[in-house]
Scaffold this active site. Structure first.
Site, PDB file in Angstrom:
ATOM      1  N   GLY A 267       0.825  -1.207   0.000  1.00  0.00           N
ATOM      2  CA  GLY A 267       0.000   0.000   0.000  1.00  0.00           C
ATOM      3  C   GLY A 267       0.850   1.244   0.000  1.00  0.00           C
ATOM      4  O   GLY A 267       1.697   1.451  -0.876  1.00  0.00           O
ATOM      5  N   ASP A 268       0.667   2.123   1.009  1.00  0.00           N
ATOM      6  CA  ASP A 268       1.439   3.370   1.111  1.00  0.00           C
ATOM      7  C   ASP A 268       2.493   3.279   2.203  1.00  0.00           C
ATOM      8  O   ASP A 268       2.894   4.287   2.770  1.00  0.00           O
ATOM      9  CB  ASP A 268       0.503   4.549   1.363  1.00  0.00           C
ATOM     10  N   GLU A 269       2.948   2.069   2.505  1.00  0.00           N
ATOM     11  CA  GLU A 269       3.925   1.858   3.565  1.00  0.00           C
ATOM     12  C   GLU A 269       5.244   1.353   2.981  1.00  0.00           C
ATOM     13  O   GLU A 269       5.262   0.428   2.153  1.00  0.00           O
ATOM     14  CB  GLU A 269       3.402   0.849   4.588  1.00  0.00           C
TER      15      GLU A 269
END
Length: 333
Positions: A267-269
């Site tokens: 994801g956005d990690e």
């Protein structure tokens, strides 16, 4: 199939030329028994080629080789029997059979040859062969030249096919290795950012921790979480969101050393592994540089987009001695 069809055509053409030329030579000696055998054999080649053209390659090949076998048998029967130079043609026929026939047809042809040789031997032994005309030195010369010529072409065809098969095999092996390497890469890297994925990141950081234990150094795991990725996706679209993640990955990679690890958690990690650390000041410095990099505007679809991130830090061995322990503490931080 295409190669086999071409080989049947070439072998049939060779037999037709060899039989026709040899028949002409024997006709000059009025050896009409041999001329008839060769003429019948040559006349069988056009029907064989028709069968080959119609797609009956195995039948055509078997008919060509059986015709040659029986034609040579006829010549030997009316000439010198097993002492005739035509017997040298049988090994040549077997070479062609090995290229063109299926195993059961190959053994059937070999059985036919053995029967012919047995008949010639018994015919000579018991006097069944009558009206025999001994061959001359010129006959043996012409027969040997024809057999050697046909044999040379057959061996060349066989060698050529084997070389092509080896080239194709090497090409397939190279494609297999390339495919295997690509699959391994895809299994260990994120398809969008091309960064190592969590699986590979785990392995790299585990190796770094093992090395740190030997050297007495530290490893830091930075958990980087983008703060407004959902807003970018909603406002600019998923395609722009993908471009945004690619730019984030590039900036993170530019911020750290070559020996450090940057991977996408999902994801956005993102995860950053700082290796061979001797001071906590190094961790703070890298964290500040990451924050500064992320504050610079991103260019998405011709527009500037501002972003920010949150960073959690866990240090080996103080906050954990395994990747999962460090990841949990960094996530909490």
């Amino acid at each position: 199939i295409e190669i086999r069809s071409r080989r049947v055509f070439q072998v049939g053409l060779l037999v037709f030329i060899a039989f026709t030329g040899t028949a002409i030579q024997y006709s000059m000696q009025s050896r009409w028994d041999v001329v008839i055998a060769l003429t019948v054999g040559a006349a069988m080649m056009p029907p064989c080629q028709w069968l080959n053209y119609r797609g009956h390659h195995e039948t055509a090949a078997g008919l060509v080789l059986s015709t040659v076998t029986l034609s040579l048998f006829s010549i030997m029967w009316f000439s010198d029997g097993l002492r005739d130079s035509s017997l040298l043609g049988y090994p040549v026929i077997l070479i062609g059979a090995g290229q063109l026939l299926k195993p059961r047809h190959f053994w059937a042809l070999l059985a036919l040859m053995l029967a012919c040789v047995l008949a010639l031997g018994l015919g000579t032994l018991y006097g069944w062969r009558t009206g025999v005309t001994p061959g001359t030195d010129m006959d043996r010369l012409s027969d040997s030249l024809s057999i050697l010529l046909v044999n040379g072409f057959l061996i060349w065809f066989l060698t050529y096919d084997m070389q092509n098969a080896l080239v194709r095999l090497r090409s397939q092996i190279a494609r297999f290795h390339a495919s295997e390497k690509n699959l391994t890469y895809l299994a260990q890297h994120d398809g969008l950012t091309r960064l190592p994925n969590r699986l590979l990141g785990n392995a790299l950081l585990t190796d770094a921790m093992r090395q740190a234990a030997l050297n007495g150094t530290h490893v830091a795991l930075l958990f980087v979480d983008l703060d407004n990725f959902k807003d970018v996706n909603d406002s600019a679209g998923h395609s722009a969101g993908d471009d945004f993640l690619v730019q984030v990955a590039q900036r993170l990679r530019e911020t750290v050393r070559q020996s450090d690890v940057v991977c996408r958690q999902g994801g956005d990690e993102f995860l950053i592994g700082l290796t061979e650390l001797t001071s906590a000041d190094d961790i703070a410095l890298v964290s500040e540089q990451v924050l500064l990099k992320m504050q610079a505007p991103f260019r998405l679809r011709g527009e500037e987009v501002l972003a920010s991130c949150s960073i959690g830090v866990a240090i080996y061995p103080a906050q954990g001695t395994t990747f999962d322990e460090l990841l949990r503490h960094a996530d909490l931080a």
